[in-house]
Design a protein around this motif. Structure first.
Motif, mmCIF file in Angstrom:
data_model
loop_
_atom_site.group_PDB
_atom_site.id
_atom_site.type_symbol
_atom_site.label_atom_id
_atom_site.label_comp_id
_atom_site.label_asym_id
_atom_site.label_seq_id
_atom_site.Cartn_x
_atom_site.Cartn_y
_atom_site.Cartn_z
ATOM 1 N N VAL B 35 0.862 -1.183 0.000
ATOM 2 C CA VAL B 35 0.000 0.000 0.000
ATOM 3 C C VAL B 35 0.900 1.235 0.000
ATOM 4 O O VAL B 35 1.820 1.333 0.823
ATOM 5 C CB VAL B 35 -0.923 0.028 1.245
ATOM 6 C CG1 VAL B 35 -1.870 1.227 1.185
ATOM 7 C CG2 VAL B 35 -1.717 -1.267 1.366
ATOM 8 N N GLY B 36 0.641 2.144 -0.916
ATOM 9 C CA GLY B 36 1.423 3.382 -0.980
ATOM 10 C C GLY B 36 0.857 4.444 -0.046
ATOM 11 O O GLY B 36 -0.308 4.391 0.346
ATOM 12 N N VAL B 328 10.362 1.238 1.981
ATOM 13 C CA VAL B 328 9.461 0.095 2.081
ATOM 14 C C VAL B 328 9.429 -0.289 3.561
ATOM 15 O O VAL B 328 10.430 -0.743 4.110
ATOM 16 C CB VAL B 328 9.925 -1.101 1.226
ATOM 17 C CG1 VAL B 328 8.961 -2.279 1.386
ATOM 18 C CG2 VAL B 328 10.034 -0.698 -0.249
ATOM 19 N N ALA B 329 8.301 -0.041 4.214
ATOM 20 C CA ALA B 329 8.197 -0.257 5.663
ATOM 21 C C ALA B 329 7.388 -1.514 5.956
ATOM 22 O O ALA B 329 6.545 -1.926 5.145
ATOM 23 C CB ALA B 329 7.534 0.955 6.314
ATOM 24 N N GLU B 330 7.639 -2.095 7.109
ATOM 25 C CA GLU B 330 6.838 -3.240 7.569
ATOM 26 C C GLU B 330 5.685 -2.715 8.417
ATOM 27 O O GLU B 330 5.823 -1.685 9.079
ATOM 28 C CB GLU B 330 7.689 -4.146 8.446
ATOM 29 C CG GLU B 330 8.854 -4.752 7.716
ATOM 30 C CD GLU B 330 9.731 -5.550 8.682
ATOM 31 O OE1 GLU B 330 9.618 -5.329 9.915
ATOM 32 O OE2 GLU B 330 10.502 -6.390 8.186
ATOM 33 N N PRO B 331 4.581 -3.439 8.448
ATOM 34 C CA PRO B 331 3.445 -2.970 9.254
ATOM 35 C C PRO B 331 3.818 -2.782 10.726
ATOM 36 O O PRO B 331 3.263 -1.916 11.401
ATOM 37 C CB PRO B 331 2.388 -4.076 9.103
ATOM 38 C CG PRO B 331 2.915 -5.055 8.121
ATOM 39 C CD PRO B 331 4.271 -4.675 7.695
ATOM 40 N N ALA B 347 6.547 6.302 -0.267
ATOM 41 C CA ALA B 347 6.732 5.301 0.778
ATOM 42 C C ALA B 347 5.663 4.233 0.628
ATOM 43 O O ALA B 347 4.538 4.518 0.212
ATOM 44 C CB ALA B 347 6.627 5.948 2.152
ATOM 45 N N VAL B 348 6.046 3.019 0.967
ATOM 46 C CA VAL B 348 5.174 1.869 0.779
ATOM 47 C C VAL B 348 5.155 1.059 2.070
ATOM 48 O O VAL B 348 6.194 0.910 2.716
ATOM 49 C CB VAL B 348 5.747 1.006 -0.373
ATOM 50 C CG1 VAL B 348 5.044 -0.336 -0.460
ATOM 51 C CG2 VAL B 348 5.673 1.761 -1.698
ATOM 52 N N VAL B 349 3.981 0.576 2.432
ATOM 53 C CA VAL B 349 3.911 -0.400 3.526
ATOM 54 C C VAL B 349 3.698 -1.768 2.883
ATOM 55 O O VAL B 349 2.751 -1.954 2.113
ATOM 56 C CB VAL B 349 2.772 -0.076 4.510
ATOM 57 C CG1 VAL B 349 2.719 -1.122 5.627
ATOM 58 C CG2 VAL B 349 2.961 1.327 5.084
#
Lengths: 354, 354
Positions: B35-36, B328-331, B347-349
């Motif tokens: 998800v962006g 790119v992040a982790e939840p 940024a993306v999760v």
């Protein structure tokens, strides 16, 4: 021949005695029947447009004309054929891509002359010449009203451009509003009445008034902008799907956006002078975006629009056309045609009849 | 399951542990991949949009998503199929003409929910459900970049609406300019580079800057609006045939008209707050009319635009897409995804991979 023009030293229309023009190759000679007067003519007289024909000390007025071919001059037109001339012409000795494509109305400033307005003589004379490509044939039966073809063509173009903006989705408009109750506004109001369920026309006049009578005869609602400002129309009446602005009053461009219903479009046709004023630019921007609104500016028209206009004119009721013509003046006494008061809707100078 | 949302009392994104949703009739269950995060998410976090889902104390964030069908639930989709969800949904228990026509992007304020923005949960969770009609299939190869489909679809719609306004005549545009150097602006700049001879992008950053690097890598000219205001672009560079505004800076709506070449069109996409300021409304109006210019507002997009966007995404170079994804992040640790500084582009999760 007789011609009505303005001179460099004068500040009102004068009766001039000048030589009858000779048609050049590709041009026909036209005997003028009638020429309409509109707001642009008053601006030309006031010196707002300037640009006299090169080497001339006068400019013949008039750009809303109808006439009869007097000398086809080998152009393929026929002697006696009734024609309406378009307005824009190539600048002397030049051409450009817009004229080559048949879309002189899309030429930018400086890349065109306008007959009777800038750089070229108008049609208010016993005879005029024109390239045959810019003479649009019209039925004899409409000769009397042919001077309305040019203004109607302006609206044909505006409508074409405005409605094209709504093509990408299923637009189901119901309401239209014309800003301005001059002859162009009233012709447009009839046209929009054929397509829209409910129409409005905005002016700033008290009753009794001949334009309000026409508005009401057309089944439209008159909105007095001294009581209801344009951006208050949605609250006072209903939101408008198509706004058509023909006032040249700069705040109307902004207010139009707020008068529009979601997904509506506003066509702008007026030409105001520079004028600084405060606006809620954030809400203007926001409203355009969140409700998919559109503002489209449009000027002039080309041969196709004249042809559409002739079809439209054919359908217009005589009571309306007769009612709009408030003055028919002779070239020898044009003063009544240039009176611009509340009793005047469309004044005409008549040089001849069929 | 894990979800990232905002709560009524909080002012930043939180990791929530909530129940996995059950698909209703006509809905599929989707396992989220990525998800962006965009500017709208930051506005939602700041409380600018409001409208939590009814009866809920939290709203799941995110509207730029890509996932895999986990349970087709009899909808005709296939398990394992990669899909991108659209954003607008019918308000609870209601429908309206815009949804019936497949054009929810044309629905006015109050006649829609937007997932992750107003009235409905977003996609930033391990699973989400959606009516199958609003899940657009995309090739597995594009799964990693599928979060770009939603923003690209916004530009597909804007371009469709803007170019439709120029259909009535022979428009031969050469130049385009994007106002805004965020990820939407840069994606759009690539798209316009495929159609226009010369492109410009306006920002207000000093070099070195990752977005200026992308602009120049795309062969576009960077315009620093602190040195050259938008209305000065014609003088400093050249007049622009297509202006695309994605800043939400209200003066840009006005300046866009002056930056346009004759017969040009400006698409407005930003959503500013109300803001009073002085403008030369006369020149704005005059310029729109005399040069046949157009301003068109556009918001959101529908399934067709998502399909166009998938075709566009397929042609986009990987260096660009990889270059745009800066986080790119982790939840479990989304903080880096919500940092909004000059080093962040997109940024993306990431919840899962294929």
């Amino acid at each position: 021949m007789k011609a009505i023009g303005v001179t460099r030293d004068g500040d009102e229309p004068e009766l001039l005695e000048i030589e009858r023009p000779e048609p050049a190759d590709g041009e026909a000679l036209v005997r003028t029947l009638r020429v309409g007067v509109d707001g642009t003519d008053h601006e030309v007289i006031a010196g707002a447009h300037g640009g006299y024909p090169e080497g001339e000390d006068y400019m013949i007025l008039g750009h809303e004309a109808v006439g009869v071919v007097a000398d086809p001059n080998g152009t393929g037109l026929e002697e006696g054929q009734v024609v309406v001339p378009t307005v824009r012409r190539k600048p002397d000795g030049e051409t450009n891509e817009y004229f080559r494509r048949g879309e002189p109305d899309m030429a930018p400033d400086g890349e065109y002359f306008e007959r009777g307005i800038v750089g070229a003589h108008g049609y208010m004379a016993e005879y005029f010449t024109s390239p045959a490509d810019y003479l649009v044939p019209i039925s004899e039966d409409l000769a009397e009203y042919g001077l309305f073809v040019e203004p109607i063509s302006i609206t044909e173009k505006a409508n074409e451009h405005a409605f094209a903006t709504r093509e990408p989705f299923e637009w189901r408009p119901e309401t239209a509003c014309v800003l301005g109750n001059g002859s162009l506004g009233l012709l447009t109001l009839w046209m929009l009445g054929q397509q829209f369920d409910r129409t409005y026309c905005v002016g700033r006049r008290d009753r009794p008034d001949p334009t309000i009578d026409v508005i009401e005869e057309l089944g439209a609602t008159y909105v007095d902008s001294r009581q209801t400002s344009v951006d208050e129309i949605p609250e006072a009446h209903e939101a408008i799907d198509y706004m058509y602005e023909a006032t040249g009053f700069a705040p109307h461009a902004i207010e139009t956006v707020h008068a529009l219903a979601p997904n509506g479009v506003g066509a702008l046709l007026g030409i105001p002078e520079p004028w600084d004023f405060e606006v809620d630019g954030g809400s203007l921007h926001n409203e355009l975006v969140l409700h998919n609104k559109c503002l489209v500016g449009t000027v002039n028209s080309h041969v196709k629009h004249f042809e559409y206009a002739i079809d439209t004119l054919e359908d217009m009721p005589e009571w309306l056309l007769d009612g709009l013509i408030t003055t028919v003046a002779e070239p020898e006494n044009v003063t009544p045609a240039f009176v611009d008061d509340d009793d005047q809707i469309k004044a005409v100078v008549e040089f001849d009849t069929l």
